[in-house]
Enzyme design. Structure first.
Site, PDB file in Angstrom:
ATOM      1  N   ASN A 210       0.858  -1.187   0.000  1.00 42.64           N
ATOM      2  CA  ASN A 210       0.000   0.000   0.000  1.00 42.64           C
ATOM      3  C   ASN A 210       0.892   1.235   0.000  1.00 42.64           C
ATOM      4  OD1 ASN A 210       0.534   0.873   2.855  1.00 42.64           O
ATOM      5  ND2 ASN A 210      -0.288  -1.167   3.219  1.00 42.64           N
ATOM      6  N   LYS A 289       8.704 -16.323 -11.445  1.00 36.05           N
ATOM      7  CA  LYS A 289       7.900 -15.213 -11.931  1.00 36.05           C
ATOM      8  C   LYS A 289       6.638 -15.719 -12.646  1.00 36.05           C
ATOM      9  CE  LYS A 289       8.687 -11.105 -14.465  1.00 36.05           C
ATOM     10  NZ  LYS A 289       9.319 -10.585 -15.650  1.00 36.05           N
ATOM     11  N   PRO A 305      -2.437 -11.865  10.638  1.00 37.65           N
ATOM     12  CA  PRO A 305      -2.785 -11.602  12.038  1.00 37.65           C
ATOM     13  C   PRO A 305      -2.838 -10.103  12.291  1.00 37.65           C
ATOM     14  CG  PRO A 305      -0.518 -12.375  11.839  1.00 37.65           C
ATOM     15  CD  PRO A 305      -1.117 -12.481  10.477  1.00 37.65           C
ATOM     16  N   ASP A 306      -3.706  -9.685  13.203  1.00 38.14           N
ATOM     17  CA  ASP A 306      -3.759  -8.274  13.590  1.00 38.14           C
ATOM     18  C   ASP A 306      -2.771  -8.078  14.745  1.00 38.14           C
ATOM     19  OD1 ASP A 306      -4.439  -5.799  14.878  1.00 38.14           O
ATOM     20  OD2 ASP A 306      -6.289  -5.812  13.708  1.00 38.14           O
ATOM     21  N   ILE A 307      -1.647  -7.466  14.427  1.00 31.54           N
ATOM     22  CA  ILE A 307      -0.545  -7.359  15.398  1.00 31.54           C
ATOM     23  C   ILE A 307      -0.971  -6.539  16.618  1.00 31.54           C
ATOM     24  CG2 ILE A 307       1.848  -6.598  15.709  1.00 31.54           C
ATOM     25  CD1 ILE A 307       2.082  -6.828  12.572  1.00 31.54           C
ATOM     26  N   LYS A 337     -12.463   0.812  16.348  1.00 32.12           N
ATOM     27  CA  LYS A 337     -11.126   0.206  16.475  1.00 32.12           C
ATOM     28  C   LYS A 337     -10.639   0.294  17.917  1.00 32.12           C
ATOM     29  CE  LYS A 337      -9.991   0.528  11.718  1.00 32.12           C
ATOM     30  NZ  LYS A 337      -9.439   1.193  10.574  1.00 32.12           N
ATOM     31  N   LYS A 341     -10.340  -3.305  19.545  1.00 29.14           N
ATOM     32  CA  LYS A 341      -8.974  -3.821  19.762  1.00 29.14           C
ATOM     33  C   LYS A 341      -8.491  -3.564  21.189  1.00 29.14           C
ATOM     34  CE  LYS A 341      -7.611  -3.141  14.918  1.00 29.14           C
ATOM     35  NZ  LYS A 341      -6.506  -3.120  13.957  1.00 29.14           N
TER      36      LYS A 341
HETATM   37  N1  CTP Z   1      -2.947  -3.206  12.564  1.00 31.67           N
HETATM   38  C1  CTP Z   1      -2.078  -4.217  12.936  1.00 31.67           C
HETATM   39  N2  CTP Z   1      -2.097  -5.401  12.272  1.00 31.67           N
HETATM   40  C2  CTP Z   1      -2.939  -5.603  11.249  1.00 31.67           C
HETATM   41  C3  CTP Z   1      -3.822  -4.570  10.847  1.00 31.67           C
HETATM   42  C4  CTP Z   1      -3.795  -3.390  11.529  1.00 31.67           C
HETATM   43  O1  CTP Z   1      -1.292  -4.040  13.876  1.00 31.67           O
HETATM   44  N3  CTP Z   1      -2.918  -6.763  10.627  1.00 31.67           N
HETATM   45  C5  CTP Z   1      -2.941  -1.931  13.305  1.00 31.67           C
HETATM   46  C6  CTP Z   1      -2.430  -0.762  12.510  1.00 31.67           C
HETATM   47  O2  CTP Z   1      -1.046  -0.562  12.729  1.00 31.67           O
HETATM   48  C7  CTP Z   1      -3.250   0.397  13.069  1.00 31.67           C
HETATM   49  C8  CTP Z   1      -4.562  -0.253  13.453  1.00 31.67           C
HETATM   50  O3  CTP Z   1      -4.269  -1.632  13.620  1.00 31.67           O
HETATM   51  O4  CTP Z   1      -2.696   0.923  14.250  1.00 31.67           O
HETATM   52  C9  CTP Z   1      -5.663  -0.062  12.504  1.00 31.67           C
HETATM   53  O5  CTP Z   1      -5.301  -0.524  11.265  1.00 31.67           O
HETATM   54  P1  CTP Z   1      -6.320  -0.483  10.022  1.00 31.67           P
HETATM   55  O6  CTP Z   1      -5.715  -1.225   8.895  1.00 31.67           O
HETATM   56  O7  CTP Z   1      -6.781   0.903   9.800  1.00 31.67           O
HETATM   57  O8  CTP Z   1      -7.524  -1.236  10.593  1.00 31.67           O
HETATM   58  P2  CTP Z   1      -8.066  -2.650  10.458  1.00 31.67           P
HETATM   59  O9  CTP Z   1      -8.267  -3.147  11.839  1.00 31.67           O
HETATM   60  O10 CTP Z   1      -7.249  -3.486   9.550  1.00 31.67           O
HETATM   61  O11 CTP Z   1      -9.469  -2.363   9.819  1.00 31.67           O
HETATM   62  P3  CTP Z   1      -9.900  -1.956   8.326  1.00 31.67           P
HETATM   63  O12 CTP Z   1      -8.766  -2.299   7.425  1.00 31.67           O
HETATM   64  O13 CTP Z   1     -11.095  -2.769   8.137  1.00 31.67           O
HETATM   65  O14 CTP Z   1     -10.191  -0.493   8.387  1.00 31.67           O
END
Ligand code: CTP
Length: 398
Positions: A210, A289, A305-307, A337, A341
């Site tokens: 991104n 490739k 995973p959501d860190i 959020k 979280k």
């Molecule tokens: N984050 C993280 N790990 C992930 C996704 C998000 O640690 N896999 C953390 C980001 O660093 C940020 C927060 O969670 O501090 C929100 O990230 P964002 O991508 O905006 O939110 P998501 O929970 O992924 O929700 P969405 O993409 O649906 O808006």
């Protein structure tokens, strides 16, 4: 917020070509509202004249130990009284050596020895002079004596050589002084951050990523250091320079970012998830490739995973800060959020206000509601976020 207004600085100028940068620095400081007293050594005056500094600062320049403009005749004592800092720029190899040994045979060295304000030096010299063991010994001693060493930088030198020894540029020295003036609200604290995008490979050359620049995360890491914290920064693929004193761990994928985060988590007081972590990664990575001759393809993705959520869910979770960059309904999504979280603080912004640029407009979401900050550059916003989170940590401890 102007950290310079009403503050007084003493600028010591020793004999180096880089003295012209100090003239510029004195102008930047005066423009920011600071009072500047310049102390010029005999050698320094060979490079930039006293008249120049006087015109730029609006104050007469100090050059002699025997100057009788101060009532008690003790310029070497009085000049540092009440100063926010004494910065010697350029500081020559000879000056560093004399400082390291406590010599006091002219106004500037005497002033340094008799000072009652912090002392910073910005070395400027030829590469070999800087790398010489004698200079390096002196620098170690100066650091041990509590003197801050700013730079030097690497680049082209006045002598025609290339290497380390160049004095920092005037705006860089200005920034260093700005950092130095910040309140040490995170002294003794350890902060772990994630920053930048992640890159989820598809094949050896392609991947999903991104447009996060990493600038906000790096600015926050720097602001935490300025506030006195010990900082570890887990960075996705960005080309930004590592802020001074930050321990940086480079990663590429979300899984690597998670691993580096969890490995470095023990003992941290604060975790700030600034990274734009890819929510999904390709189920499999092609060893070779992908060829377009293979025709249309579907891409199968699995969730990463959501860190941040994982860190915040732990029993021993540090103070957790998340970011919410949204394209609409900022308050609704940021609050979702924060609660979802289990975060202590969410920094929210609308993507169109900040992505990739140096400025941003943000709102802080905490348990007691929304706190909008005035639009500012990312460095200034980072300082305000740090001040806010430090106050919250203090409050939650009380
Ligand atoms: N984050 C993280 N790990 C992930 C996704 C998000 O640690 N896999 C953390 C980001 O660093 C940020 C927060 O969670 O501090 C929100 O990230 P964002 O991508 O905006 O939110 P998501 O929970 O992924 O929700 P969405 O993409 O649906 O808006």
């Amino acid at each position: 917020m102007n950290a310079f207004r009403g503050k007084r600085f003493v600028l010591g100028v020793t004999g180096g070509v880089a003295a012209y940068k100090t003239a510029e620095l004195s102008r930047l400081l005066a423009k920011a509202g600071a009072e500047v007293d310049v102390v010029l050594t005999e050698a320094g005056s060979r490079f930039v004249g006293a008249v120049t500094f006087q015109a730029l600062t609006g104050h007469p320049v100090w050059q002699s130990l025997w100057d009788d403009r101060i009532g008690n005749g003790m310029a070497h004592i009085e000049l540092s009284r009440g100063a926010a800092a004494l910065l010697v720029a350029p500081a020559t190899a000879d000056f560093l050596a004399r400082l390291a040994h406590g010599l006091a045979d002219d106004l500037l060295t005497t002033l340094c020895l008799a000072r009652d304000c912090p002392l910073l030096v910005a070395p400027a010299m030829n590469r070999q002079m800087w790398e010489n063991p004698a200079t390096q010994r002196n620098v170690v001693q100066l650091r041990a004596d509590g003197i801050s060493i700013l730079g030097p930088a690497t680049g082209e030198q006045a002598c025609g050589e290339y290497g380390i020894g160049r004095m920092l540029e005037a705006p860089e020295l200005f920034d260093e002084l700005h950092a130095f003036l910040q309140p040490k609200v995170l002294a003794g604290k350890r902060v772990l951050l994630t920053a930048g995008p992640t890159f989820e490979p598809l094949d050896p050359v392609r991947g999903l990523t991104n447009s996060s620049s990493g600038k906000m995360g790096f600015a926050l890491a720097r602001a935490c250091v300025e506030a006195g914290a010990e900082v570890t920064l887990v960075a996705g693929p960005v080309t930004l320079a590592t802020p001074h004193s930050v321990c940086r761990i480079d990663v590429r994928t979300a899984l690597q970012m998670r691993e580096a985060t969890l490995q470095n988590l023990p003992g941290q007081d604060v975790f700030i998830g600034v990274a734009a972590v890819a929510d999904y990664r390709p189920r499999s990575v092609e060893a070779h490739k992908i060829k377009k001759s293979a025709g249309p393809r579907a891409l199968e993705l699995v969730a990463n995973p959501d860190i941040l959520a994982e860190v915040a869910a732990r029993n021993d979770a540090p103070f957790c800060v998340g970011f919410a960059a949204e394209s609409q309904d900022l308050e609704k999504h940021a609050e979702a959020k924060r609660i979802g979280k289990k975060l202590d603080l969410v920094v929210g912004n609308l993507i169109q206000d900040g992505l990739g640029s140096d400025t941003n407009r943000i709102t802080l979401f905490a348990a007691d509601g929304a706190h909008p900050l005035l639009p500012a550059d990312k460095a200034e916003l980072a300082r305000q976020i740090v001040a806010f989170l430090a106050a919250r940590m203090e409050k939650s401890r009380a």
